[in-house]
Design an enzyme around this catalytic site. Structure first.
Site, PDB file in Angstrom:
ATOM      1  N   CYS A  17      -0.252  -1.997   9.158  1.00 17.73           N
ATOM      2  CA  CYS A  17      -1.132  -1.995   7.990  1.00 17.73           C
ATOM      3  C   CYS A  17      -1.169  -3.410   7.434  1.00 17.73           C
ATOM      4  O   CYS A  17      -0.400  -4.283   7.856  1.00 17.73           O
ATOM      5  CB  CYS A  17      -0.585  -1.036   6.935  1.00 17.73           C
ATOM      6  SG  CYS A  17       1.061  -1.554   6.376  1.00 17.73           S
ATOM      7  N   HIS A  58       8.692  -3.481   0.759  1.00 16.41           N
ATOM      8  CA  HIS A  58       8.918  -2.279  -0.048  1.00 16.41           C
ATOM      9  C   HIS A  58       9.098  -2.571  -1.532  1.00 16.41           C
ATOM     10  O   HIS A  58       9.127  -1.671  -2.344  1.00 16.41           O
ATOM     11  CB  HIS A  58      10.138  -1.527   0.482  1.00 16.41           C
ATOM     12  CG  HIS A  58      10.001  -1.184   1.916  1.00 16.41           C
ATOM     13  ND1 HIS A  58      10.666  -1.877   2.910  1.00 16.41           N
ATOM     14  CD2 HIS A  58       9.259  -0.263   2.543  1.00 16.41           C
ATOM     15  CE1 HIS A  58      10.334  -1.380   4.077  1.00 16.41           C
ATOM     16  NE2 HIS A  58       9.470  -0.404   3.893  1.00 16.41           N
ATOM     17  N   HIS A  86      15.283   5.534  -0.908  1.00 14.19           N
ATOM     18  CA  HIS A  86      14.327   4.643  -0.244  1.00 14.19           C
ATOM     19  C   HIS A  86      14.155   3.377  -1.098  1.00 14.19           C
ATOM     20  O   HIS A  86      14.091   3.436  -2.325  1.00 14.19           O
ATOM     21  CB  HIS A  86      12.979   5.345  -0.062  1.00 14.19           C
ATOM     22  CG  HIS A  86      12.041   4.597   0.847  1.00 14.19           C
ATOM     23  ND1 HIS A  86      11.318   3.515   0.409  1.00 14.19           N
ATOM     24  CD2 HIS A  86      11.738   4.755   2.152  1.00 14.19           C
ATOM     25  CE1 HIS A  86      10.586   3.042   1.415  1.00 14.19           C
ATOM     26  NE2 HIS A  86      10.834   3.790   2.490  1.00 14.19           N
ATOM     27  N   GLU A 139      11.695   1.432  -1.641  1.00 19.63           N
ATOM     28  CA  GLU A 139      10.511   1.370  -2.513  1.00 19.63           C
ATOM     29  C   GLU A 139      10.753   2.153  -3.801  1.00 19.63           C
ATOM     30  O   GLU A 139      10.383   1.705  -4.896  1.00 19.63           O
ATOM     31  CB  GLU A 139       9.285   1.932  -1.779  1.00 19.63           C
ATOM     32  CG  GLU A 139       8.028   1.824  -2.635  1.00 19.63           C
ATOM     33  CD  GLU A 139       6.830   2.524  -2.012  1.00 19.63           C
ATOM     34  OE1 GLU A 139       6.653   2.425  -0.785  1.00 19.63           O
ATOM     35  OE2 GLU A 139       6.079   3.165  -2.764  1.00 19.63           O
ATOM     36  N   ASN A 163       6.708   6.508   6.595  1.00 20.82           N
ATOM     37  CA  ASN A 163       5.377   6.954   7.046  1.00 20.82           C
ATOM     38  C   ASN A 163       5.411   7.399   8.500  1.00 20.82           C
ATOM     39  O   ASN A 163       4.670   8.292   8.897  1.00 20.82           O
ATOM     40  CB  ASN A 163       4.334   5.874   6.767  1.00 20.82           C
ATOM     41  CG  ASN A 163       4.362   4.762   7.774  1.00 20.82           C
ATOM     42  OD1 ASN A 163       3.722   4.859   8.818  1.00 20.82           O
ATOM     43  ND2 ASN A 163       5.125   3.695   7.507  1.00 20.82           N
TER      44      ASN A 163
HETATM   45  S1  SF4 Z   1       2.101   0.430   0.848  1.00 21.49           S
HETATM   46 FE1  SF4 Z   1       3.384   0.204   2.692  1.00 21.49          FE
HETATM   47  S2  SF4 Z   1       2.311   1.380   4.291  1.00 21.49           S
HETATM   48 FE2  SF4 Z   1       0.846   1.028   2.606  1.00 21.49          FE
HETATM   49  S3  SF4 Z   1      -0.279  -0.849   3.098  1.00 21.49           S
HETATM   50 FE3  SF4 Z   1       1.482  -1.453   1.852  1.00 21.49          FE
HETATM   51  S4  SF4 Z   1       3.132  -1.917   3.315  1.00 21.49           S
HETATM   52 FE4  SF4 Z   1       1.571  -0.736   4.396  1.00 21.49          FE
END
Ligand code: SF4
Length: 351
Positions: free
Chosen positions: A31, A93, A143, A145, A243
């Site tokens: 991504c 994250h 996690h 994040e 994910n």
């Molecule tokens: S939030 Fe995480 S999975 Fe979504 S675009 Fe950003 S890095 Fe990628």
């Protein structure tokens, strides 16, 4: 660690009923936020020289991390492990303000590779906390994040780890609560959790826009379509990649008879293919395409050389690099400052 490229010719071409084929989900893999974070570490190494320290895994993929380690990145659990005055990159994250302060206290030169879509959730948390909301953060305990987001409004945030948590949530004012979420969850499960939360708190406020990011959503939509036709789904990605793990869950939920996660093609087991005509393949948002190509090569050895892409969305989002890296040492704008999609293709070509 398994070898890369994967050991070849391990898988046998055994007969099945029907025609062997692969359905390759698209979008899959990198991504924009992962692409940007990986390039940030590469550019920091080029610009400042090794070592460059990185707090936590820059993205949750063991191949990416080991590749960057070979180039001189040193991954640490926290800033107090980093020698004073060094360069440190914060991972995609995100981090809490306490981590930023800890780095400043050690006179570290910090480069923030937090994905802008995670930063968006941080800003929402700060804004809702200022408005006296209690924040119900749907996400996975432990996690990185989630730790970073909770750290932006620690007094006001309650973690909702699963739908089973909902009956036990305690809030001071049930009419002034908002939900936010980790960016990489199962869309369906999150909506179910929100439904349960709203049953308990009818005035629950929604975030201004979805927190589950475009990449997570798009990869789940694609694998749903593939899974409906595949007896087996192989998801490339690491065990700590949220994910990626969700893609396995979604594949099973949407019709695949079996679904497995692999870091490398060499982990595919012959017995997974017994009697299987259609194999679905996808990859998590932190997975370089070279690892998917190795899976396709090994599947071709086993007779699955007929590969069709199942495309459910086109992605062209790019993020500019962290501001510390947009110019070179002479102050000139860097040609990669606008994003990394071109660089990702370089990576694929070089292998
Ligand atoms: S939030 Fe995480 S999975 Fe979504 S675009 Fe950003 S890095 Fe990628």
């Amino acid at each position: 660690m398994p070898r890369v490229p994967a050991l070849r010719n391990r898988l046998k071409d055994t007969p099945v009923t029907g025609t062997k084929r692969v359905l390759l989900a698209a979008p899959r893999g990198y991504c924009a936020g992962v692409d940007r974070a990986v390039i940030a570490v590469e550019k920091a190494l080029e610009r400042f020289g090794a070592p460059v320290y990185v707090r936590k895994q820059i993205v949750h993929n063991i191949h990416v991390v080991s590749t960057l380690e070979k180039k001189g990145a040193i991954f640490v659990d926290d800033v107090d492990e980093v020698p004073e005055g060094s360069h440190i990159v914060f991972s995609a994250h995100g981090v809490s303000p306490a981590v930023v302060q800890g780095a400043a206290d050690r006179q570290l030169d910090a480069i923030d590779a937090t994905c802008p879509l995670v930063t968006k959730v941080h800003r929402e948390a700060v804004r809702f906390a200022k408005q006296d909301f209690e924040i119900l953060l749907i996400g996975h305990h432990g996690h990185e994040e989630v730790e970073g987001t909770m750290g932006h409004a620690p007094e006001r945030t309650t973690l909702v780890n699963s739908p089973a948590d909902v009956p036990n949530i305690v809030v001071k004012n049930p009419d002034h609560v908002v939900w936010l979420s980790q960016t990489t969850l199962s869309v369906d499960e999150t909506m179910e959790t929100v439904r349960l939360l709203r049953d308990r708190f009818p005035n629950l406020q929604d975030p201004p826009s979805d927190d589950i990011c475009y990449a997570t959503t798009n990869r789940q939509v694609a694998i749903k379509k593939v899974a409906a036709e595949a007896e087996l789904v192989i998801v490339v990605g690491s065990a700590n990649s949220s994910n990626t793990v969700r893609l396995v869950d979604v594949a099973l939920e949407y019709g695949a008879k079996a679904a497995y996660r692999v870091d490398y093609a060499s982990e595919i087991q012959q017995e997974w293919l017994d009697g299987v005509a259609t194999v679905g393949v996808t990859s998590g948002a932190s997975v370089p395409e070279v690892l998917v190509q190795e899976v396709l090569d090994d599947l071709a050895d086993a007779g699955y050389g007929d590969v069709s892409q199942v495309v459910t969305a086109e992605e062209d989002l790019m993020f500019s690099l962290p501001k510390e890296l947009r110019k070179d040492a002479d102050g000139n704008a860097d040609e990669r400052g606008l994003g990394g999609r071109v660089r990702q293709l370089d990576w694929q070509r070089n292998r």
